[in-house]
Design a protein around this motif. Structure first.
Motif, PDB file in Angstrom:
ATOM      1  N   LYS B  11       6.992  35.340 -19.455  1.00 25.70           N
ATOM      2  CA  LYS B  11       6.348  36.289 -18.521  1.00 25.70           C
ATOM      3  C   LYS B  11       6.586  35.936 -17.054  1.00 25.70           C
ATOM      4  O   LYS B  11       5.675  36.006 -16.227  1.00 25.70           O
ATOM      5  CB  LYS B  11       4.824  36.338 -18.794  1.00 25.70           C
ATOM      6  N   ASP B  12       7.799  35.517 -16.707  1.00 28.36           N
ATOM      7  CA  ASP B  12       8.065  35.194 -15.305  1.00 28.36           C
ATOM      8  C   ASP B  12       8.702  36.383 -14.575  1.00 28.36           C
ATOM      9  O   ASP B  12       9.195  36.260 -13.463  1.00 28.36           O
ATOM     10  CB  ASP B  12       8.937  33.931 -15.179  1.00 28.36           C
ATOM     11  N   GLY B  13       8.700  37.550 -15.265  1.00 28.62           N
ATOM     12  CA  GLY B  13       9.194  38.756 -14.609  1.00 28.62           C
ATOM     13  C   GLY B  13      10.687  38.977 -14.723  1.00 28.62           C
ATOM     14  O   GLY B  13      11.185  40.041 -14.384  1.00 28.62           O
ATOM     15  N   VAL B  14      11.433  37.979 -15.213  1.00 27.29           N
ATOM     16  CA  VAL B  14      12.884  38.160 -15.408  1.00 27.29           C
ATOM     17  C   VAL B  14      13.273  37.687 -16.808  1.00 27.29           C
ATOM     18  O   VAL B  14      12.597  36.835 -17.388  1.00 27.29           O
ATOM     19  CB  VAL B  14      13.736  37.377 -14.372  1.00 27.29           C
ATOM     20  N   VAL B  15      14.339  38.284 -17.326  1.00 29.17           N
ATOM     21  CA  VAL B  15      14.851  37.845 -18.622  1.00 29.17           C
ATOM     22  C   VAL B  15      15.885  36.760 -18.397  1.00 29.17           C
ATOM     23  O   VAL B  15      16.871  36.972 -17.683  1.00 29.17           O
ATOM     24  CB  VAL B  15      15.473  39.036 -19.391  1.00 29.17           C
ATOM     25  N   ASP B  16      15.623  35.599 -18.944  1.00 29.13           N
ATOM     26  CA  ASP B  16      16.568  34.495 -18.802  1.00 29.13           C
ATOM     27  C   ASP B  16      17.679  34.667 -19.822  1.00 29.13           C
ATOM     28  O   ASP B  16      17.432  34.660 -21.031  1.00 29.13           O
ATOM     29  CB  ASP B  16      15.819  33.169 -19.046  1.00 29.13           C
TER      30      ASP B  16
END
Lengths: 325, 224
Positions: B11-16
């Motif tokens: 849930k850090d706002g970006v897809v790793d």
């Protein structure tokens, strides 16, 4: 081990099978109603008649029960190796796809699914019954097949388990018939109507098969001679009509081959209406065939078939000699 | 993880892309596993992890023969399952092409045709991918290529059958729509026989087999 025993007796709890306990129970009710209301018997004497020891525990009946057990074990072993209707259906479906018929098929696209399901159920049942009529007729007419079918006809008393009084080789022939008739109808319907095809069922059983069994199909092999109206006996085979099929009287030979429908007998000239006969004598005319001996029931047909084969081989050889000369 | 291309797990706002994204075949593997009949995704991933553990455990030294054998075992698992995933895709898209033809036979629309062409392209792509593995598929490859064709059968029943010396496509009326549908079924059959596919997306004979089991078998010695 317990699992196998369960498999052997599974037909008693499978509504797809004629000897499902529910159908047997209903058949008893129908038989009692017939005896009380049409034959004017008291309930007690009707009950005695239905459960007549002389019929249900006769030597012939005991051999039926033994054959039921042996055949169930044999068929459990054999069935994985038999041709399935799915194999036949897949084969026919592939063949149908190579025929350019799509123009015709697009005309039928708008057929509602319920109409397709009713049509399929009806055609499936009728065609299955039609092939049963013909295979049964051949079982009587061709000596090699009669050698097998005679086992069934050697019964001197009839009870619902008599349907299993069938030589295993005949059982294999019947399974081919089923695979062929069912496989062709399934594939043809799928080719024409695609995934709309479905079977109309009650308790998971073809609605028409269910009706046939609920209406007392078990009484065909019984001593309760229920007759239908003359007009109805041209459409559906009554228990009494099938019992005549088992009669020793020459007048009844090669009559009423039908399974559920009488129309095939009517069309192909083998229909015989039921008669008022009190003590119908059943069985086959064969003095050196003991209908209660399990060994004879299983082995005699093989011996007869090999005799027929040897005979035709020798006549073929003599024919060959004539032509050589 | 089932049938997901991307998920923002932390849930850090970006897809790793290294830990939160399923690439190519992994995505297909997870989509087939959704049916519950297969476990390609976990099997392949686990074999990769176990294999890496062996390599990392050697700490830069040579692998012992038992370690080598264990590693080869994991490689074989990855190989077999990965190949099956591709075969499942071939199976699925052959079914899609079949369905698209049925739709086009009923009613032509540009949209239906472009879906058909897209699905055929997917089928061809996976059919080719299946042939790039380390083992030569031999006869299976020949059959697969012949059944798929060099191009989809077009509305006028013509199909690309080759390329001439000037580099132009040769089009011929090589087969009917009915035959092409049959070829799609044969592709599905081939995938079952040669690769043992189990997920069977778009199984065109599934309805027929479920109906056959509904009617019940007639393998019983009974006289009517």
């Amino acid at each position: 081990m317990l699992e196998y025993i369960g498999d052997i007796f599974h037909h008693f709890v499978d509504p797809k099978k004629r000897i499902f306990l529910g159908y047997l129970g209903l058949s008893i009710v129908i038989a009692l109603l017939w005896l009380v209301f049409f034959k004017k018997k008291g309930l007690k004497s009707a009950l005695f008649k239905v459960f007549d020891k002389k019929i249900l525990l006769s030597g012939s009946a005991i051999s039926d029960y033994k054959m039921f057990l042996i055949n169930r074990v044999l068929m459990l072993v054999l069935s994985p190796y038999l041709l399935t209707q799915l194999a036949v259906a897949t084969f026919f479906y592939y063949s149908l796809l190579s025929i350019p018929l799509s123009g015709l098929i697009s005309l039928l696209n708008d057929t509602p699914a319920i109409v397709v399901a009713i049509l399929f159920t009806f055609v499936f049942f009728t065609f299955d019954d039609f092939t049963k009529y013909w295979v049964h007729r051949w079982m009587h007419k061709w000596p090699v097949l009669w050698a097998l079918h005679k086992v069934h006809h050697s019964a001197e008393t009839l009870n619902p388990i008599t349907v299993y009084r069938t030589h295993p080789l005949e059982g294999i022939l019947f399974s081919f018939r089923g695979a062929f008739s069912q496989g062709t109808v399934i594939s043809t319907f799928f080719f024409i109507f695609g995934d709309k095809v479905d079977l109309v069922t009650i308790l998971g059983v073809n609605f028409l098969v269910f009706s046939f069994h609920v209406a007392g199909s078990n009484l065909r092999h019984s001593h309760i001679d229920i007759k239908y109206w003359v007009w109805l006996e041209k459409i559906l085979i009554s228990p009494a009509q099938h019992q005549l099929h088992h009669s020793l009287d020459e007048r009844h030979y090669d009559k009423n081959f039908g399974a559920a429908l009488a129309i095939w007998d009517w069309i192909f000239g083998s229909l015989h209406h039921s008669e008022d006969i009190d003590n119908l004598i059943l069985g086959v005319e064969d003095n050196d065939f003991d209908p209660t001996s399990i060994t004879e029931l299983y082995l005699k047909p093989m011996k007869e078939i090999s005799d027929i084969a040897a005979e035709s081989l020798s006549s073929f050889k003599s024919l060959n000699k004539i032509f050589k000369i | 993880m089932k049938d997901m291309a991307a998920v923002d797990q932390n849930k850090d706002g970006v897809v790793d892309l290294k830990s939160e994204y399923n690439f190519a075949h992994a995505y297909y593997a997870s989509s087939f596993d959704k049916g519950g009949k297969t476990n390609y995704y976990n099997t392949v991933t686990q074999a990769f992890l176990d294999g890496r553990k062996i390599i990392a455990g050697a700490k830069g030294e040579k692998l012992s023969s038992s370690e080598k054998a264990a590693l080869q075992g994991h490689i074989a698992v990855i190989n077999a399952n990965w190949e099956k995933v591709i075969a499942e895709s071939v199976f699925k898209y052959a079914g899609s092409v079949y369905k698209d033809i049925v739709k086009l036979e009923e009613n032509y629309s540009d949209k239906a045709f472009s879906t058909y062409a897209k699905h055929w392209g997917e089928l061809k792509g996976f059919a080719l991918a299946l042939q790039t593995g380390k083992s030569n598929l031999g006869e299976t490859a020949v059959k697969l290529n012949r059944l798929t064709g060099m191009g989809p059968v077009l509305m006028n029943a013509s199909q690309v059958t080759g390329v001439d010396s000037a580099g132009n496509y040769i089009k011929e009326e090589a087969q009917s729509w009915g035959e092409f549908k049959l070829h799609m079924l044969k592709i599905q059959k081939l995938m079952v026989e040669k690769f043992g596919v189990k997920a069977k997306g778009n199984d065109m004979l599934a309805d027929m087999s479920s109906l056959a089991s509904k009617v019940g078998s007639s393998d019983s010695a009974e006289n009517d």
